[in-house]
Design an enzyme around this catalytic site. Sequence first.
Site, PDB file in Angstrom:
ATOM      1  N   ARG A  77       0.852  -1.195   0.000  1.00 54.06           N
ATOM      2  CA  ARG A  77       0.000   0.000   0.000  1.00 54.06           C
ATOM      3  C   ARG A  77       0.889   1.248   0.000  1.00 54.06           C
ATOM      4  O   ARG A  77       0.583   2.246  -0.639  1.00 54.06           O
ATOM      5  CB  ARG A  77      -0.953   0.013   1.206  1.00 54.06           C
ATOM      6  CG  ARG A  77      -1.746   1.317   1.263  1.00 54.06           C
ATOM      7  CD  ARG A  77      -2.893   1.374   2.259  1.00 54.06           C
ATOM      8  NE  ARG A  77      -2.853   0.481   3.361  1.00 54.06           N
ATOM      9  CZ  ARG A  77      -2.097   0.646   4.462  1.00 54.06           C
ATOM     10  NH1 ARG A  77      -1.305   1.677   4.593  1.00 54.06           N
ATOM     11  NH2 ARG A  77      -2.127  -0.252   5.420  1.00 54.06           N
ATOM     12  N   TYR A 105     -16.973  18.399 -13.311  1.00 55.31           N
ATOM     13  CA  TYR A 105     -17.367  16.998 -13.477  1.00 55.31           C
ATOM     14  C   TYR A 105     -18.344  16.620 -12.349  1.00 55.31           C
ATOM     15  O   TYR A 105     -18.085  16.919 -11.176  1.00 55.31           O
ATOM     16  CB  TYR A 105     -16.119  16.106 -13.466  1.00 55.31           C
ATOM     17  CG  TYR A 105     -16.440  14.650 -13.285  1.00 55.31           C
ATOM     18  CD1 TYR A 105     -17.238  13.977 -14.213  1.00 55.31           C
ATOM     19  CD2 TYR A 105     -15.998  13.949 -12.177  1.00 55.31           C
ATOM     20  CE1 TYR A 105     -17.562  12.649 -14.045  1.00 55.31           C
ATOM     21  CE2 TYR A 105     -16.317  12.611 -11.996  1.00 55.31           C
ATOM     22  CZ  TYR A 105     -17.098  11.966 -12.930  1.00 55.31           C
ATOM     23  OH  TYR A 105     -17.431  10.657 -12.746  1.00 55.31           O
ATOM     24  N   ASP A 148      -7.679  19.930 -13.151  1.00 57.12           N
ATOM     25  CA  ASP A 148      -8.021  18.607 -13.651  1.00 57.12           C
ATOM     26  C   ASP A 148      -7.694  18.616 -15.144  1.00 57.12           C
ATOM     27  O   ASP A 148      -8.364  19.269 -15.938  1.00 57.12           O
ATOM     28  CB  ASP A 148      -9.515  18.336 -13.397  1.00 57.12           C
ATOM     29  CG  ASP A 148      -9.923  16.926 -13.801  1.00 57.12           C
ATOM     30  OD1 ASP A 148      -9.318  16.379 -14.726  1.00 57.12           O
ATOM     31  OD2 ASP A 148     -10.874  16.390 -13.208  1.00 57.12           O
ATOM     32  N   LYS A 176      -9.186   7.790 -18.629  1.00 56.40           N
ATOM     33  CA  LYS A 176      -9.531   8.365 -19.921  1.00 56.40           C
ATOM     34  C   LYS A 176      -8.337   8.266 -20.895  1.00 56.40           C
ATOM     35  O   LYS A 176      -7.963   7.193 -21.269  1.00 56.40           O
ATOM     36  CB  LYS A 176     -10.015   9.804 -19.717  1.00 56.40           C
ATOM     37  CG  LYS A 176     -11.070   9.940 -18.589  1.00 56.40           C
ATOM     38  CD  LYS A 176     -12.321   9.181 -18.918  1.00 56.40           C
ATOM     39  CE  LYS A 176     -13.454   9.242 -17.897  1.00 56.40           C
ATOM     40  NZ  LYS A 176     -13.255   9.544 -16.528  1.00 56.40           N
TER      41      LYS A 176
HETATM   42  C1  LIG Z   1     -12.811  15.540 -15.881  1.00 59.94           C
HETATM   43  C2  LIG Z   1     -12.956  14.338 -14.998  1.00 59.94           C
HETATM   44  N1  LIG Z   1     -12.316  14.301 -13.827  1.00 59.94           N
HETATM   45  C3  LIG Z   1     -12.421  13.246 -12.999  1.00 59.94           C
HETATM   46  C4  LIG Z   1     -13.200  12.153 -13.321  1.00 59.94           C
HETATM   47  C5  LIG Z   1     -13.319  11.000 -12.365  1.00 59.94           C
HETATM   48  O1  LIG Z   1     -12.515   9.941 -12.793  1.00 59.94           O
HETATM   49  P1  LIG Z   1     -12.795   8.403 -12.495  1.00 59.94           P
HETATM   50  O2  LIG Z   1     -14.036   8.020 -13.215  1.00 59.94           O
HETATM   51  O3  LIG Z   1     -11.556   7.741 -12.987  1.00 59.94           O
HETATM   52  O4  LIG Z   1     -12.965   8.275 -11.013  1.00 59.94           O
HETATM   53  C6  LIG Z   1     -13.864  12.141 -14.545  1.00 59.94           C
HETATM   54  C7  LIG Z   1     -14.704  10.988 -14.929  1.00 59.94           C
HETATM   55  O5  LIG Z   1     -15.439  11.022 -15.890  1.00 59.94           O
HETATM   56  C8  LIG Z   1     -13.738  13.272 -15.408  1.00 59.94           C
HETATM   57  O6  LIG Z   1     -14.363  13.311 -16.597  1.00 59.94           O
END
Ligand SMILES: Cc1ncc(COP(=O)(O)O)c(C=O)c1O
Length: 390
Positions: free
Chosen positions: A45, A97, A169, A194
Amino acid sequence: MSNATTLIHSIPVDPLTGAISVPIYQTSTYVQEAPGVNKGYDYARSNNPTRGALEKIIAELEGGKAASAFASGLAAIDAVVKLLESGDEILAVDDIYGGAFRLFTHIYAKFGIKVNYVDTTDVAHVLDAINTKTKLVWLETPTNPTLKISDIAAIATIAKQHGALLCVDNTFASPVLQQPIQLGADIVVHSATKYLGGHSDLIAGLVVTNTVELGEKIKFIQNASGAILSPHDSWLVIRGIETLYLRVKEHSKNAQIVAEFLETHPAVDKVYYPGLKNHYNHEVAVKQQSGFGGIVSFTLKEDTEAAAKIVVCNTSLFQLAESLGGVKSLLCHPATMTHKSIPAEKRSNAGVADSLIRLSVGLEHANDLVQDISHALHIVNAKTKQKDLV
Ligand SMILES: Cc1ncc(COP(=O)(O)O)c(C=O)c1O
C-alpha cells in the site's frame, strides 16, 4: 528532442533484467533482512515498483516534481481535498465533473468545507469570488462536458496572490496538449481512466505536484487513506502512455472534423469544441494548449431530453456509454448520465442543456464518424418535422 520521443523514452527499461516493458510487481509485501532493513519497500500500500514507475513517468510528463497514483480519478480528487481543513473554502469552476460536485457536496460539506462555484472562463469572476478562506482553486480546462476554457496562468497568479493552491483537472487535455504546472498550477489531477489509459479497460487516477513537499503530503494521504492503484492497472496505464502522443493527436484531428460538420447541421444548435474559432476563449486555448482534444459536445435545436435520446440511441459507431478517451468512439447524454448528480438548475446554469450530447471522438476514420452522427441527426430531424405536421 521531440515530445513524442521524450514521452516514449520516459518509460524506463527494467534495470534488473533489461525488460523493455515495466515489470508488474504483483505482491502485497516484501521480505526484510531485519525489522526496518529492506530494499526500500516494506508494504505494497505504501510502495510498489510498478506504481512507482508510473508515478515517476507522469510527474515527468506534467513537468512536476512528484506524483501519486490512485484507484480512480475521484480518489485522486479526494486526496487533494484532504489537504484542506474544516473551515477552508474551495473556489471551483461551475461546469465541474458531476462526480467532483457530488464528492464536494455530499462528503466534504459535512466536514465544514465550502465550495463556491464560479464561471472561471472570466478571470474577473475568480478575482471577485476569491477570499481569505479560499485555500484551493479548482479548475477543469477544458471542462466536462461544455469544454469551457479558463486561463490557467492568469488564475494561477490570482491564487498565489491569495495564498491558495491551484489544482487543474487535466483529464481532457492530457499532458500531450497542456501542462498546467508549467503555467503556474500547484497540482494536476487526472482521471487516467480516460486518455492516459486510453483503451477503456481500467479505472485510475493521478495527482502530480509542483513541489516535492506537496508531493509528500499527497503521498502521506495516499498511504493513510489507502486508495492506491494496483500494480496491474499501473502497468496498463504505463502501456497506454506509450501511445498517448499518437492517440491524442489523432483524437484531436478527428474531433475537429466532427465539430466542423456539426456546426453546419440544421438540427444542431450549439457546438462546443475549443478548436472552433467561435468557441468562447478559443484564443486562450490556442495560448495554453497545443491541440484541442477529442471531446465535442453539442445541443439540438429541439432542446429536449427526448430529442437527445433519439440521437444517442441511433448511432452505431458512437456507442452509448459513460467515460471517454478510449480508442472506440462513445457518446453520452450528460443531463441523465455523467452529470445527473448535479441539480437541474445548477446544471443548466453551467450550460448543460437538456439536449446536450457529449461525443468522445475515437480513432475510427473521421468520415465514418461523420456519417454515423449524420444518420442519427437525420432521424431526429425527420421526427421533429413529423411532429410539426401533426
Ligand atoms: C474531468 C474528470 N475528472 C475526474 C473524473 C473521475 O474519474 P474516475 O471516473 O476515474 O474516477 C472524470 C470521470 O469522468 C472526469 O471526466
